[in-house]
Design a protein around this motif. Sequence first.
Motif, PDB file in Angstrom:
ATOM      1  N   GLY A 167       0.794  -1.209   0.000  1.00  0.00           N
ATOM      2  CA  GLY A 167       0.000   0.000   0.000  1.00  0.00           C
ATOM      3  C   GLY A 167       0.834   1.270   0.000  1.00  0.00           C
ATOM      4  N   PRO A 168       0.156   2.407   0.159  1.00  0.00           N
ATOM      5  CA  PRO A 168      -1.275   2.593   0.371  1.00  0.00           C
ATOM      6  C   PRO A 168      -2.125   1.914  -0.709  1.00  0.00           C
ATOM      7  CG  PRO A 168      -0.100   4.683   0.608  1.00  0.00           C
ATOM      8  CD  PRO A 168       0.867   3.700   0.058  1.00  0.00           C
ATOM      9  N   ILE A 169      -3.331   1.470  -0.310  1.00  0.00           N
ATOM     10  CA  ILE A 169      -4.237   0.825  -1.254  1.00  0.00           C
ATOM     11  C   ILE A 169      -4.838   1.915  -2.128  1.00  0.00           C
ATOM     12  CG2 ILE A 169      -6.318  -0.573  -1.527  1.00  0.00           C
ATOM     13  CD1 ILE A 169      -5.726  -1.775   1.241  1.00  0.00           C
ATOM     14  N   GLY A 200      10.876   7.644   6.548  1.00  0.00           N
ATOM     15  CA  GLY A 200      10.279   6.311   6.548  1.00  0.00           C
ATOM     16  C   GLY A 200      11.288   5.221   6.835  1.00  0.00           C
ATOM     17  N   LEU A 201      12.468   5.307   6.224  1.00  0.00           N
ATOM     18  CA  LEU A 201      13.499   4.301   6.460  1.00  0.00           C
ATOM     19  C   LEU A 201      14.057   4.386   7.876  1.00  0.00           C
ATOM     20  CD1 LEU A 201      15.379   4.401   3.036  1.00  0.00           C
ATOM     21  CD2 LEU A 201      13.830   2.625   3.885  1.00  0.00           C
ATOM     22  N   PHE A 202      14.117   5.592   8.431  1.00  0.00           N
ATOM     23  CA  PHE A 202      14.547   5.734   9.826  1.00  0.00           C
ATOM     24  C   PHE A 202      13.546   5.049  10.755  1.00  0.00           C
ATOM     25  CE2 PHE A 202      14.311   8.056  13.866  1.00  0.00           C
ATOM     26  CZ  PHE A 202      15.608   7.900  14.322  1.00  0.00           C
ATOM     27  N   SER A 250       4.778   3.134   4.309  1.00  0.00           N
ATOM     28  CA  SER A 250       3.899   4.053   3.592  1.00  0.00           C
ATOM     29  C   SER A 250       4.586   5.378   3.317  1.00  0.00           C
ATOM     30  CB  SER A 250       2.614   4.281   4.403  1.00  0.00           C
ATOM     31  OG  SER A 250       1.855   3.096   4.518  1.00  0.00           O
ATOM     32  N   THR A 251       5.305   5.902   4.294  1.00  0.00           N
ATOM     33  CA  THR A 251       6.006   7.176   4.116  1.00  0.00           C
ATOM     34  C   THR A 251       7.074   7.049   3.038  1.00  0.00           C
ATOM     35  OG1 THR A 251       5.617   7.720   6.443  1.00  0.00           O
ATOM     36  CG2 THR A 251       7.318   8.973   5.296  1.00  0.00           C
ATOM     37  N   THR A 252       7.805   5.943   3.040  1.00  0.00           N
ATOM     38  CA  THR A 252       8.821   5.722   2.011  1.00  0.00           C
ATOM     39  C   THR A 252       8.173   5.594   0.639  1.00  0.00           C
ATOM     40  OG1 THR A 252      10.162   4.524   3.651  1.00  0.00           O
ATOM     41  CG2 THR A 252      10.780   4.275   1.343  1.00  0.00           C
TER      42      THR A 252
END
Length: 471
Positions: A167-169, A200-202, A250-252
């Motif tokens: 996702g996001p879907i 996101g990776l953090f 999701s952030t990534t």
Amino acid sequence: MVFNSLAFIAFFAVVLALHAMPFRWTTKKINLLVASYLFYAAWNPPFVILLWISTVVDWFAAQQLVRAQRPLVRRAWMLLSVVANLGMLGYFKYGHFLLENFSAAMAAIGVHYVPPAWDIVLPVGISFYTFATLSYTLDVYLHRAVPANRFLDYALFVTFFPHLVAGPIMRPTELVPQFEQPHKASADQLRFGLVLMTLGLFQKIVLADSFLAGVAEAIYDTDQAPGTLDAWIGTLAFSGQIFCDFAGYSTTAIGAAMCLGFAMPDNFRFPYAAIGFSDFWRRWHITLSSWLRDYLYIPLGGNRHGAARTYLALMATMLLGGLWHGASWTFVVWGGLHGLYLSGERALRTHFAGYRPGPGMLLALGLLTYVLINVTWVFFRAHSFGKAWDVLRGMAGGNGAATPILPMVSLVTTALIVGGLVFAHWLMRRHTLESMLQRAPALALSTGLGVMVFAIVIAQGTGNAFIYFQF
């Protein structure tokens, strides 16, 4: 291929370089489509065939839905799409679960049945792309959308690598129109996309994997019953881990899409600052909750047919939502608890319709919401009901003679990280991440990003696959 790998960094650099080349827009879309298939094939190449089947079936079904004149024919094409998609999902994800429960039911009536060995591998992300493709044909059937003009645009919507496996879907109306016109990230979009990917990776590599995963495993992956402090810290660790893991993905994903010039919707909005459970589901896994609302809750009657029908629709939606997460009764209980929470909240709101809580009461209700959410995480994380009862009994103080499991450093570190996470959610609950980053002083933002990048590099190689890949 996972976001938290060196292979993805090399892959994404090549994709960005190709997307920046002065090719025709059709060529760039073909590049993205091929890259997305390669991204997915890195797990198991034969499963790309399932993507092709889902793509072709739903594309053809949507075209026929537009051409068909009789309602019966339209319904038949819609059912073809539903059966094909849910059939694949049911076979790969729930086949073993159904066999096990059938065997248990036979044993209960005295029939000894040994099911055949089930060695089928679950395709990565099948639940996510199945829901995305289903929304396409269902929206066309319900006259809420028209089919894509080009097969290439639709195929790219299905396979676009940032959202493909967890996702996001996405809905076709959110992404297909973006593929119709040339898109290239501006300098601001590229910078902001890279910031989101770093954040996101953090969250995933440093917070979820390096600090929190081991604490949760020490409590949930042992036969030893935990004491009160261990049970709570282990569960709080998992609450932080699953947020940082999934929101990190999701952030990534949103950042990666933005680096290419495409927009994807938010999937999390500081859910641990939710006040009530309807508020929680407006903040947690937003694209799934909206999908369940539009394609399950409302078709089941929603709130349009009286209180009893509303509660039934809520429970059915959340039970099926729990089962979507995993082929296990513990996930069904997780969904059932959320259904009970939502139903209870609705009943209280109806009874106290005129009540307006003050700031202190809002804070208390928010903390109560978070505590009860953590109770549901016990069933989400535990591999069996026996383990779930052990942890819940420990959280309630029922394992008084239990030997301590976690060292003091884990207790303190987890409390600081999860406490900081919850505090940050409350601090930002009325804001967006974008607005907060835009208001941050340049020096503070640069320093924070530098620390995150350094921590990611130090921790690189110790990360695990994203939790939601198994769904």
